[in-house]
Design an enzyme around this catalytic site. Sequence first.
Site, PDB file in Angstrom:
ATOM      1  N   ASP A   1       1.540   4.931   1.657  1.00 58.53           N
ATOM      2  CA  ASP A   1       1.218   5.888   2.712  1.00 58.53           C
ATOM      3  C   ASP A   1       1.816   7.229   2.339  1.00 58.53           C
ATOM      4  OD1 ASP A   1       0.068   3.822   4.145  1.00 58.53           O
ATOM      5  OD2 ASP A   1       1.935   3.347   5.185  1.00 58.53           O
TER       6      ASP A   1
ATOM      7  N   ASP B   1       0.850  -1.185   0.000  1.00 58.29           N
ATOM      8  CA  ASP B   1       0.000   0.000   0.000  1.00 58.29           C
ATOM      9  C   ASP B   1       0.892   1.243   0.000  1.00 58.29           C
ATOM     10  OD1 ASP B   1       0.983  -0.172   2.602  1.00 58.29           O
ATOM     11  OD2 ASP B   1      -0.865  -1.089   3.318  1.00 58.29           O
TER      12      ASP B   1
ATOM     13  N   ASP C   1      11.330   3.541  12.399  1.00 57.11           N
ATOM     14  CA  ASP C   1      12.178   2.497  12.978  1.00 57.11           C
ATOM     15  C   ASP C   1      13.498   2.293  12.220  1.00 57.11           C
ATOM     16  OD1 ASP C   1      10.672   1.440  10.924  1.00 57.11           O
ATOM     17  OD2 ASP C   1       9.780  -0.184  12.076  1.00 57.11           O
TER      18      ASP C   1
END
Length: 446
Positions: free
Chosen positions: A79, A77, A154
Site C-alpha cells: 500500500d 500486498d 493501529d
Amino acid sequence: MIKKLIRRVISLARGKSKKTRTLGSCTVIPFKEHGVKREGISPAARRVTDGLQAAGYQAYVVGGAVRDLLLKRQPKDFDVATDATPEEVRRVFRRARIIGRRFRLVHVMFGDETVEVSTFRRMIEAVDAQTDDHGRLLRDNEFGDQEQDAARRDFTANALFYDPSTQEIFDFHHGYADIRANLLRMIGDPATRYREDPVRMLRAVRLSAKLGMKLEAATAEPIFSMKGLLGNVPEARLLDEMLKLLMSGHAVECVKKLRAMHLHHGLLPMLDVILEQPMGEKFIMSALANTDQRLREDKPASPAFLFAALLWHEVLSMWNAQLDAGKPAIPALHLAMDAVLHKQRLQMAIPHRHDTIMKEIWLLQPRLEQRSGQRPLRLLALPRFRAAYDFLLLRCHSGEMPMELGEWWTEFQEASDERREEMLLPEKGPKKKRRRSKKPAATVAA
Ligand code: ATP
Ligand code: MG
C-alpha cells in the site's frame, strides 16, 4: 525533467546518510540500519511512489508491507500513502481508478498488479467526531499530513513509512524498536483506541498470532473487559475480519488466542458452543489446521469449505433431531441445513454465494457412505467430490466417522478399474423399496 533529476540527486544524497536522524517528532532510519532494499518493494509499488514523487508529491510504502519486510516476511500486498488527493493521484497514472465511498482510495494498475494508494488521513479528535453511543468512531475520513496519518494507524509496527527512492524509514511511534523487540503495541491509549474501533481487538489477536509478535502488556490488558464492544460492530465488518483471521494461515493459533482472551464468544455464534463440545472442538481444530496447511503450501482454500466445517456439528445435531422426528434422511438433511444457515444469518451473515458449495459438501456426506453399485463412480465424477472427500477425512480424524471409510475413498480414487471392481461392496439385498438411510453415524456429544 530537470526538476525530476535534481529531486532524484537530492533524495539519493539524503539516502546516503548513514546515521539515524530526527525530523521533528519523526525518526528517520537509514538503509544501513534497517537493511530493507528498494528491490524488496514490488515493481508496481515502486513505479507508484516514483511517479508521485516525480509529480512533486510525497509518497511512501506504508503499513503491513514495511512491517513484513522488517520481519523478513513476504508482504501480501503493497500500500502507498501520499499527500496527493485521490483526483491528483488519478491524474498522474494512466490506469488508475478511484474506489470507495466512505474513504476514497485509488487503485493504480500496472500489468496484473494493483497498488492501493491512500491520501494521508487524520484521526478526528473524539470531541469533533461522530461516534455511536459506545464511543465507536463513525467518521475518520478527513485528509491530514504524514504525522497525522501515522497517529491514526493501529499498532506502532503498522505505522512505518518507507521511501523506496532513499531507502529510508520514517518512524513517528517507535515502531522500528518495537518490531526489533517483537512487540505489538497500540499507538496511544489502548482503551481509547479499542473504543473508537473494537475490531482492533481482533486485529491484535490476528496479527500477533500471524507474525509471532507478543502483545505488549498495556495493549493486551483492556481487551478482556472491553470485548463486549464487538457486539456493536456492523456484522459485515466483523465477518470480514473473521475471514481474514480464519484465512490467515494461522487460524489455529488465532482461535486459541481468541479463546484465551475470551473473545470468541458471539463472533461466529456457533463457534463458542462447538468449541465447548469435545468432538466439535476436535473437528473444528482439524478443519482449521487443514486450511492453515493448505494456505502455507499455496494451495487453494475456500472460505465456503471452512464455513461448512464450522457449522457442521450444528447441522449434524439438527439433522438427528429431524430423523428422530421420523423424517427421511435426505429431506431431513435439507431441513437441517436451511435451519442452520437461517439461524447463523441472524447473527453473522455468511454471504449467500457460499451457500451452494456448503450445501453440496454437506449433501455429499451421506452419499459417501454408499459404496456399492455405480454410486461411488458417479460421485468421483462430481466437481465437488474432492471437497466432500476432504470434509469426510476431517470427520474421520475427529472420530465422528470410522477411519476405514476415509481410507477406502483414498484408495478408491487412485485404484485401477479392476481394483475398484474388487473394492465395491455388494448391493444389500434385492432392490425393493428405497431403503431409508439410517441415522448419521455420530451425533454431537450430548
Ligand atoms: P495484513 O498483512 O493482514 O494485510 P495489515 O496491517 O496490512 O495486515 P490491512 O488491513 O491491510 O492490515 O491494513 C493496512 C494498514 O492500515 C495497517 O497496517 C494499519 O496501519 C492500518 N489499519 C488497518 N486497520 C486499521 C484499524 N482498524 N485502525 C487503525 N489502523 C488500521
Ligand atoms: Mg495489508
